[in-house]
Write an enzyme that holds these catalytic residues in place. Sequence first.
Site, PDB file in Angstrom:
ATOM      1  N   PHE A 244      -4.141  43.543  -3.560  1.00  8.79           N
ATOM      2  CA  PHE A 244      -4.638  42.333  -2.909  1.00  8.79           C
ATOM      3  C   PHE A 244      -3.546  41.796  -1.994  1.00  8.79           C
ATOM      4  O   PHE A 244      -2.447  41.487  -2.441  1.00  8.79           O
ATOM      5  CB  PHE A 244      -5.071  41.270  -3.922  1.00  8.79           C
ATOM      6  CG  PHE A 244      -5.872  40.187  -3.257  1.00  8.79           C
ATOM      7  CD1 PHE A 244      -7.220  40.370  -3.002  1.00  8.79           C
ATOM      8  CD2 PHE A 244      -5.267  39.015  -2.843  1.00  8.79           C
ATOM      9  CE1 PHE A 244      -7.963  39.395  -2.347  1.00  8.79           C
ATOM     10  CE2 PHE A 244      -5.998  38.032  -2.179  1.00  8.79           C
ATOM     11  CZ  PHE A 244      -7.349  38.227  -1.944  1.00  8.79           C
TER      12      PHE A 244
ATOM     13  N   GLU B 264     -12.444  42.783  12.624  1.00 10.53           N
ATOM     14  CA  GLU B 264     -12.359  42.387  11.208  1.00 10.53           C
ATOM     15  C   GLU B 264     -10.907  42.336  10.747  1.00 10.53           C
ATOM     16  O   GLU B 264     -10.038  43.007  11.315  1.00 10.53           O
ATOM     17  CB  GLU B 264     -13.112  43.406  10.345  1.00 10.53           C
ATOM     18  CG  GLU B 264     -14.529  42.999   9.995  1.00 10.53           C
ATOM     19  CD  GLU B 264     -14.588  41.897   8.929  1.00 10.53           C
ATOM     20  OE1 GLU B 264     -13.566  41.213   8.677  1.00 10.53           O
ATOM     21  OE2 GLU B 264     -15.663  41.717   8.347  1.00 10.53           O
ATOM     22  N   ASP B 265     -10.670  41.553   9.701  1.00 11.29           N
ATOM     23  CA  ASP B 265      -9.334  41.530   9.105  1.00 11.29           C
ATOM     24  C   ASP B 265      -9.136  42.709   8.161  1.00 11.29           C
ATOM     25  O   ASP B 265      -8.151  43.430   8.244  1.00 11.29           O
ATOM     26  CB  ASP B 265      -9.082  40.194   8.372  1.00 11.29           C
ATOM     27  CG  ASP B 265     -10.161  39.851   7.344  1.00 11.29           C
ATOM     28  OD1 ASP B 265     -11.212  40.536   7.288  1.00 11.29           O
ATOM     29  OD2 ASP B 265      -9.957  38.889   6.572  1.00 11.29           O
TER      30      ASP B 265
ATOM     31  N   ARG C  50      -2.653  32.168   4.864  1.00 10.43           N
ATOM     32  CA  ARG C  50      -3.061  32.777   6.131  1.00 10.43           C
ATOM     33  C   ARG C  50      -1.938  32.739   7.169  1.00 10.43           C
ATOM     34  O   ARG C  50      -1.905  33.536   8.097  1.00 10.43           O
ATOM     35  CB  ARG C  50      -4.274  32.039   6.714  1.00 10.43           C
ATOM     36  CG  ARG C  50      -5.548  32.142   5.872  1.00 10.43           C
ATOM     37  CD  ARG C  50      -6.742  31.602   6.655  1.00 10.43           C
ATOM     38  NE  ARG C  50      -7.895  31.324   5.818  1.00 10.43           N
ATOM     39  CZ  ARG C  50      -8.803  32.222   5.445  1.00 10.43           C
ATOM     40  NH1 ARG C  50      -8.671  33.470   5.825  1.00 10.43           N
ATOM     41  NH2 ARG C  50      -9.837  31.891   4.711  1.00 10.43           N
TER      42      ARG C  50
ATOM     43  N   ASP D  36     -12.937  46.262   2.621  1.00 14.89           N
ATOM     44  CA  ASP D  36     -12.635  46.527   1.215  1.00 14.89           C
ATOM     45  C   ASP D  36     -13.801  47.348   0.650  1.00 14.89           C
ATOM     46  O   ASP D  36     -13.871  48.551   0.886  1.00 14.89           O
ATOM     47  CB  ASP D  36     -12.452  45.153   0.545  1.00 14.89           C
ATOM     48  CG  ASP D  36     -11.945  45.210  -0.867  1.00 14.89           C
ATOM     49  OD1 ASP D  36     -11.153  46.101  -1.187  1.00 14.89           O
ATOM     50  OD2 ASP D  36     -12.337  44.348  -1.676  1.00 14.89           O
TER      51      ASP D  36
HETATM   52  P1  IMP Z   1     -15.785  43.684   1.495  1.00 16.23           P
HETATM   53  O1  IMP Z   1     -17.155  43.120   1.698  1.00 16.23           O
HETATM   54  O2  IMP Z   1     -15.551  44.071   0.043  1.00 16.23           O
HETATM   55  O3  IMP Z   1     -15.431  44.806   2.419  1.00 16.23           O
HETATM   56  O4  IMP Z   1     -14.781  42.486   1.652  1.00 16.23           O
HETATM   57  C1  IMP Z   1     -14.316  42.078   2.848  1.00 16.23           C
HETATM   58  C2  IMP Z   1     -13.736  40.690   2.747  1.00 16.23           C
HETATM   59  O5  IMP Z   1     -13.118  40.457   1.471  1.00 16.23           O
HETATM   60  C3  IMP Z   1     -12.640  40.540   3.767  1.00 16.23           C
HETATM   61  O6  IMP Z   1     -13.155  40.132   5.012  1.00 16.23           O
HETATM   62  C4  IMP Z   1     -11.758  39.529   3.108  1.00 16.23           C
HETATM   63  O7  IMP Z   1     -12.225  38.220   3.378  1.00 16.23           O
HETATM   64  C5  IMP Z   1     -11.891  39.802   1.628  1.00 16.23           C
HETATM   65  N1  IMP Z   1     -10.797  40.678   1.136  1.00 16.23           N
HETATM   66  C6  IMP Z   1     -10.902  41.942   0.691  1.00 16.23           C
HETATM   67  N2  IMP Z   1      -9.717  42.423   0.303  1.00 16.23           N
HETATM   68  C7  IMP Z   1      -8.826  41.437   0.525  1.00 16.23           C
HETATM   69  C8  IMP Z   1      -7.402  41.322   0.337  1.00 16.23           C
HETATM   70  O8  IMP Z   1      -6.681  42.230  -0.113  1.00 16.23           O
HETATM   71  N3  IMP Z   1      -6.863  40.125   0.687  1.00 16.23           N
HETATM   72  C9  IMP Z   1      -7.572  39.083   1.191  1.00 16.23           C
HETATM   73  N4  IMP Z   1      -8.891  39.156   1.390  1.00 16.23           N
HETATM   74  C10 IMP Z   1      -9.518  40.323   1.055  1.00 16.23           C
HETATM   75 MG    MG Z   2     -13.186  38.750   6.486  1.00 13.96          MG
END
Ligand code: IMP
Ligand code: MG
Length: 192
Positions: free
Chosen positions: A163, A110-111, A176, A114
């Site tokens: 962010f 995963e990247d 990106r 959050d």
């Molecule tokens: P989650 O479901 O809230 O854990 O969100 C995960 C996804 O939200 C990641 O895979 C990203 O695509 C996006 N995301 C969450 N935080 C960031 C950030 O700081 N920058 C860019 N994308 C984010």
């Molecule tokens: Mg993602």
Amino acid sequence: MAIDISKFSRPDMHNDIAAVLVNEATIAARVHELGAAISREYAGKDLLLISVLKGSVVFMADLVRAITVPHEIDFMATSSYGSGTSSTGVVRILKDLSISIEGRNVVVVEDIIDSGHTLHYLLRLLRDRNPATLRVMTLLDKPDRREVDIPVDWVGFSIPNEFVVGYGLDYNEIYRNLPYIGVLSPSVYSAE
Ligand code: IMP
Ligand code: MG
């Protein structure tokens, strides 16, 4: 013939970054450590890495070259409804895997984690397909934002609640390609 360069040049993307959170050299060093950790863990074993598109593509490309043991890769795409800077908790599968993961040792790459909703959903879906093992590696983690508890086996960097963009991460599909991880200037999204 004189060429008017202003027609071709776009505003410099670096100007939209308030601060560099993780620079290129620090990313490269950590990715090598993570690659070494995977190589130790899966030496002599089956290994399938699953990259979650699109954010983890840049990380994945560097990670596989830091891994010294044989392995396969595959891709999956998920999306939370809506765009912008926060996740809604509702997840869609946009692209599924092209191979079966039954009986395989799977590592999801995963990247960023959050709220954790995206990964929580994805892990439930993958677990139902009966992999032998299922583990998670994420480049970035925002622990303060977590809304659901999920097991994360390897974290590149724990970061504060900002962010961030770059090294695969986007804001509305842009940024990106930045080679570092930077905090997006609030003026970029408050202007919209
Ligand atoms: P989650 O479901 O809230 O854990 O969100 C995960 C996804 O939200 C990641 O895979 C990203 O695509 C996006 N995301 C969450 N935080 C960031 C950030 O700081 N920058 C860019 N994308 C984010
Ligand atoms: Mg993602």
